[in-house]
Design a protein around this motif. Structure first.
Motif, PDB file in Angstrom:
ATOM      1  N   TYR A 125      12.816   9.784 -13.227  1.00  0.00           N
ATOM      2  CA  TYR A 125      11.488   9.545 -12.658  1.00  0.00           C
ATOM      3  C   TYR A 125      10.888   8.239 -13.182  1.00  0.00           C
ATOM      4  O   TYR A 125      10.204   7.501 -12.457  1.00  0.00           O
ATOM      5  N   GLY A 126      11.137   7.937 -14.464  1.00  0.00           N
ATOM      6  CA  GLY A 126      10.617   6.698 -15.067  1.00  0.00           C
ATOM      7  C   GLY A 126      11.187   5.467 -14.389  1.00  0.00           C
ATOM      8  O   GLY A 126      10.454   4.496 -14.115  1.00  0.00           O
ATOM      9  N   ILE A 127      12.501   5.497 -14.089  1.00  0.00           N
ATOM     10  CA  ILE A 127      13.134   4.366 -13.403  1.00  0.00           C
ATOM     11  C   ILE A 127      12.534   4.186 -12.002  1.00  0.00           C
ATOM     12  O   ILE A 127      12.255   3.064 -11.556  1.00  0.00           O
ATOM     13  N   ALA A 164       6.689   0.119  -9.087  1.00  0.00           N
ATOM     14  CA  ALA A 164       5.645  -0.768  -9.609  1.00  0.00           C
ATOM     15  C   ALA A 164       6.032  -2.238  -9.437  1.00  0.00           C
ATOM     16  O   ALA A 164       5.213  -3.074  -9.040  1.00  0.00           O
ATOM     17  N   VAL A 165       7.314  -2.546  -9.737  1.00  0.00           N
ATOM     18  CA  VAL A 165       7.781  -3.932  -9.610  1.00  0.00           C
ATOM     19  C   VAL A 165       7.757  -4.375  -8.147  1.00  0.00           C
ATOM     20  O   VAL A 165       7.295  -5.479  -7.821  1.00  0.00           O
ATOM     21  N   LEU A 166       8.237  -3.505  -7.258  1.00  0.00           N
ATOM     22  CA  LEU A 166       8.225  -3.845  -5.840  1.00  0.00           C
ATOM     23  C   LEU A 166       6.801  -4.031  -5.334  1.00  0.00           C
ATOM     24  O   LEU A 166       6.513  -4.945  -4.554  1.00  0.00           O
ATOM     25  N   SER A 167       5.887  -3.152  -5.760  1.00  0.00           N
ATOM     26  CA  SER A 167       4.487  -3.278  -5.367  1.00  0.00           C
ATOM     27  C   SER A 167       3.906  -4.610  -5.838  1.00  0.00           C
ATOM     28  O   SER A 167       3.174  -5.285  -5.111  1.00  0.00           O
ATOM     29  N   LEU A 168       4.266  -5.000  -7.076  1.00  0.00           N
ATOM     30  CA  LEU A 168       3.791  -6.282  -7.618  1.00  0.00           C
ATOM     31  C   LEU A 168       4.336  -7.454  -6.812  1.00  0.00           C
ATOM     32  O   LEU A 168       3.603  -8.384  -6.471  1.00  0.00           O
ATOM     33  N   VAL A 181       0.829  -1.206   0.000  1.00  0.00           N
ATOM     34  CA  VAL A 181       0.000   0.000   0.000  1.00  0.00           C
ATOM     35  C   VAL A 181       0.866   1.260   0.000  1.00  0.00           C
ATOM     36  O   VAL A 181       0.582   2.228  -0.719  1.00  0.00           O
ATOM     37  N   ILE A 182       1.930   1.251   0.802  1.00  0.00           N
ATOM     38  CA  ILE A 182       2.816   2.423   0.845  1.00  0.00           C
ATOM     39  C   ILE A 182       3.412   2.698  -0.528  1.00  0.00           C
ATOM     40  O   ILE A 182       3.451   3.854  -0.988  1.00  0.00           O
ATOM     41  N   LEU A 183       3.853   1.635  -1.191  1.00  0.00           N
ATOM     42  CA  LEU A 183       4.425   1.797  -2.530  1.00  0.00           C
ATOM     43  C   LEU A 183       3.391   2.336  -3.507  1.00  0.00           C
ATOM     44  O   LEU A 183       3.689   3.218  -4.333  1.00  0.00           O
ATOM     45  N   GLU A 184       2.157   1.816  -3.437  1.00  0.00           N
ATOM     46  CA  GLU A 184       1.108   2.281  -4.348  1.00  0.00           C
ATOM     47  C   GLU A 184       0.747   3.746  -4.096  1.00  0.00           C
ATOM     48  O   GLU A 184       0.368   4.460  -5.025  1.00  0.00           O
ATOM     49  N   CYS A 185       0.855   4.186  -2.850  1.00  0.00           N
ATOM     50  CA  CYS A 185       0.521   5.580  -2.528  1.00  0.00           C
ATOM     51  C   CYS A 185       1.656   6.534  -2.902  1.00  0.00           C
ATOM     52  O   CYS A 185       1.422   7.736  -3.090  1.00  0.00           O
ATOM     53  N   ILE A 186       2.880   6.030  -2.982  1.00  0.00           N
ATOM     54  CA  ILE A 186       4.013   6.885  -3.377  1.00  0.00           C
ATOM     55  C   ILE A 186       4.016   7.121  -4.882  1.00  0.00           C
ATOM     56  O   ILE A 186       4.427   8.200  -5.358  1.00  0.00           O
ATOM     57  N   ILE A 187       3.536   6.123  -5.645  1.00  0.00           N
ATOM     58  CA  ILE A 187       3.581   6.221  -7.111  1.00  0.00           C
ATOM     59  C   ILE A 187       2.862   7.466  -7.636  1.00  0.00           C
ATOM     60  O   ILE A 187       3.425   8.205  -8.466  1.00  0.00           O
TER      61      ILE A 187
END
Length: 582
Positions: free
Chosen positions: A56-58, A64-68, A27-33
């Motif tokens: 920024y793209g990297i 995204a990968v970590l969230s997955l 959730v933290i990762l998804e909210c940072i994106i």
């Protein structure tokens, strides 16, 4: 209730605890994106270089990968924890039921127990899965998105403070209306399954009386009753989805309208395009998290009644337990009933047995005769302590049965019940229920004594013949003889046959009794029968009437002293009929 259910998590505590931790990181990762995307949009609007965009793209790809990865890991641990919890819960229920006395089992129908171990556990499993994942993800996503939305949009995020209470009130009303209906539905499920079980078990009777149409109508009525209640409950629960959709789109419209106006009117001084896009994303995440929570509430609402039904089984304590320092050895097969009275429940108005005073010597052959409802079976069920007496005491081997370890007592008191069953497996498998360590020679001897070896030898696979569930591929008489052989393998000190030779012919019945006298003379043998011929040669015959002992004596004595015995003998004996006509 929660504490009782939580005991079944046991070895799955680690994945159950790990799941929320993984969900928090996800959730933290998804909210940072969205925050990174907002900065990227602002940088692009300001005319940044390609290097900044790539950087920024990297960051976005890594996030995204970590969230997955954390999402997949949370899914795996959640599946492990929920299925393991369900397995343990099902096992705990089954083990608890195995410890039940007959009195406990009488409180639940078989169909109800089956429903609780299947449908109810699936409902609770689904709720547990949602609680450790979705119920963690939803609130966290809402809180983090709410904070980030306020940080980036300020007053624009106030719409969320209006939406959340409205949804909460709506959910509370839905749950309040639906819960009583679900409670009623699960009771009707029990009745429906009871109807199915009864129909399947009595299929031969149904077909012989050509009552298929009647049974179909009965089942259809029960099924439609369940359907109506479930439809009513689902209609109420279905209000949840449009209510959520309305709040989602209303929030989106508000953010788009007022956010766009703020961007245009302020020329980007109060709110930038990047912030606007982030606020839209956060608003969508907040409202989606609310929908997740609504799903959790719906599932919990459905499973609350299931959980209560499961806990009801787990909390039920057996009315029969072994005492501390219990006796583990039965001295002999002597049996004493000292002023025994018994009723099946405390609420019962009348006693099933009253003032029974009976003393049986070890090794005696005792016959019990009486009409239907005279409590013959009830009397013998007190000996292995399938029930406890209400008044007085029952002794085996000179000691009160309540002083024995239950397993030790029942291993020395073998009962062939009136409705014995065989289990799916070979004949050997069924016989070894009496003694798991029985040798082939011991099984052969027991079957010869029970007059079962003769028909077993006629099967192509003999003792390896497969028995279908319930013994449906053998006759009633064959089933009874196998059950007698199974009991004999226990080498008990007391052997009780509860009308267990009713399906065999009189010759076989006589051979079984003769074998008992010759090969197990030290074993106390109690035979309940409807036929006088089955008990006529007993050392003593007990005549039961209305839950009391009407008379005791040998055949000759009872013919002189007991009117009930004489009437039964006369009605069953042709010679007696002829004498009566003369």
């Amino acid at each position: 209730m929660i504490k009782i259910l939580a005991r079944s998590i046991r070895e799955y505590k680690k994945p159950a605890i790990l799941t929320p931790i993984l969900v928090i990181v996800e959730v933290i990762l998804e909210c940072i994106i969205p925050f990174i995307i907002a900065n990227l949009v602002n940088q692009m609007q300001a005319g940044c270089s390609m290097d900044v965009i790539v950087r920024y793209g990297i960051q976005l790809v890594v996030m995204a990968v970590l969230s997955l990865v954390f999402g997949v890991a949370a899914g795996n641990t959640c599946a492990t924890a929920s299925t393991g919890f369900a397995r343990n819960l099902r096992q705990d229920m089954f083990y608890r039921i195995q410890d039940y006395s007959f009195e406990n089992i009488d409180k639940f129908s078989v169909s109800s127990l089956v429903t609780r171990m299947t449908t109810d556990i699936v409902n609770v499993q689904m709720s547990f899965m949602m609680i450790i994942r979705v119920a963690i993800r939803g609130p966290l996503m809402m809180i983090f998105s709410f904070i980030m939305g306020f940080a980036m949009g300020g007053r624009l995020a106030m719409i969320f403070l209006v939406t959340i209470p409205l949804l909460g009130i709506g959910l509370a009303l839905v749950i309040r209306k639906a819960t009583p209906i679900f409670r009623r539905v699960f009771r009707k499920y029990d009745a429906l399954n009871d109807s199915v079980q009864e129909n399947v078990q009595a299929m031969r009777v149904v077909k012989s009386y050509v009552r298929e149409d009647f049974e179909k109508k009965k089942f259809t009525t029960a099924a439609e009753d369940v359907c109506k209640d479930f439809t009513r409950a689902e209609r109420i629960m279905a209000l949840n989805n449009p209510m959520m959709q309305f709040c989602v789109y209303a929030g989106m419209v508000f953010v788009l309208s007022f956010g766009s106006y703020a961007v245009i009117s302020s020329q980007g001084t109060e709110i930038a395009v990047g912030q606007m896009s982030a606020i839209l994303t956060y608003s969508f995440q907040i409202l989606m998290s609310l929908m997740m929570l609504s799903m959790v509430f719906v599932m919990i609402t459905m499973s609350m009644e299931s959980a209560e039904r499961i806990v009801e089984v787990l909390k039920e304590q057996s009315s029969l337990t072994s005492p501390e320092d219990a006796l583990t050895e039965v001295k002999d097969g002597s049996i004493d009933f000292d002023n025994v009275s018994f009723k099946y429940s405390k609420k019962a108005e009348r006693m099933a047995l009253s003032d029974v005073d009976l003393h049986i010597k070890s090794g005696e052959l005792i016959g019990i005769l009486g009409g239907t409802g005279s409590s013959k079976s009830t009397l013998v069920q007190l000996i292995p302590r399938l029930y406890d007496v209400t008044e007085g005491c029952v002794k085996v081997g000179g000691r009160d049965v309540r002083q024995y370890d239950l397993d030790a007592l029942r291993n020395d008191v073998a009962v062939v019940l009136q409705k014995n069953v065989l289990f799916s497996g070979t004949i050997k498998d069924n016989l070894r229920w009496g003694n798991p360590d029985a040798t082939d020679e011991e099984m052969l001897e027991a079957c010869r004594l029970a007059q079962a070896d003769e028909f077993i030898q006629q099967f192509p696979n003999k003792y390896d013949t497969w028995i279908e569930q319930g013994g449906s591929n053998v006759s009633g008489g064959q089933k009874q003889r196998l059950c007698i052989a199974r009991a004999l393998l226990k080498k008990p000190k007391v052997l009780i046959l509860d009308d267990s030779t009713s399906a065999v012919d009189t010759r076989t019945d006589a051979l079984i009794r003769q074998g008992f006298r010759e090969f197990i003379p030290e074993t106390t043998k109690i035979i309940i029968a409807q036929r006088v011929a089955s008990v006529q040669d007993a050392d003593r015959i007990i005549v039961m009437d209305g839950g009391r002992i009407s008379a005791i004596g040998s055949h000759d004595e009872l013919m002189k002293t007991s009117e009930i015995y004489r009437e039964v003998y006369t009605s069953q004996n042709k010679a007696g009929d002829q004498d009566g006509e003369e």
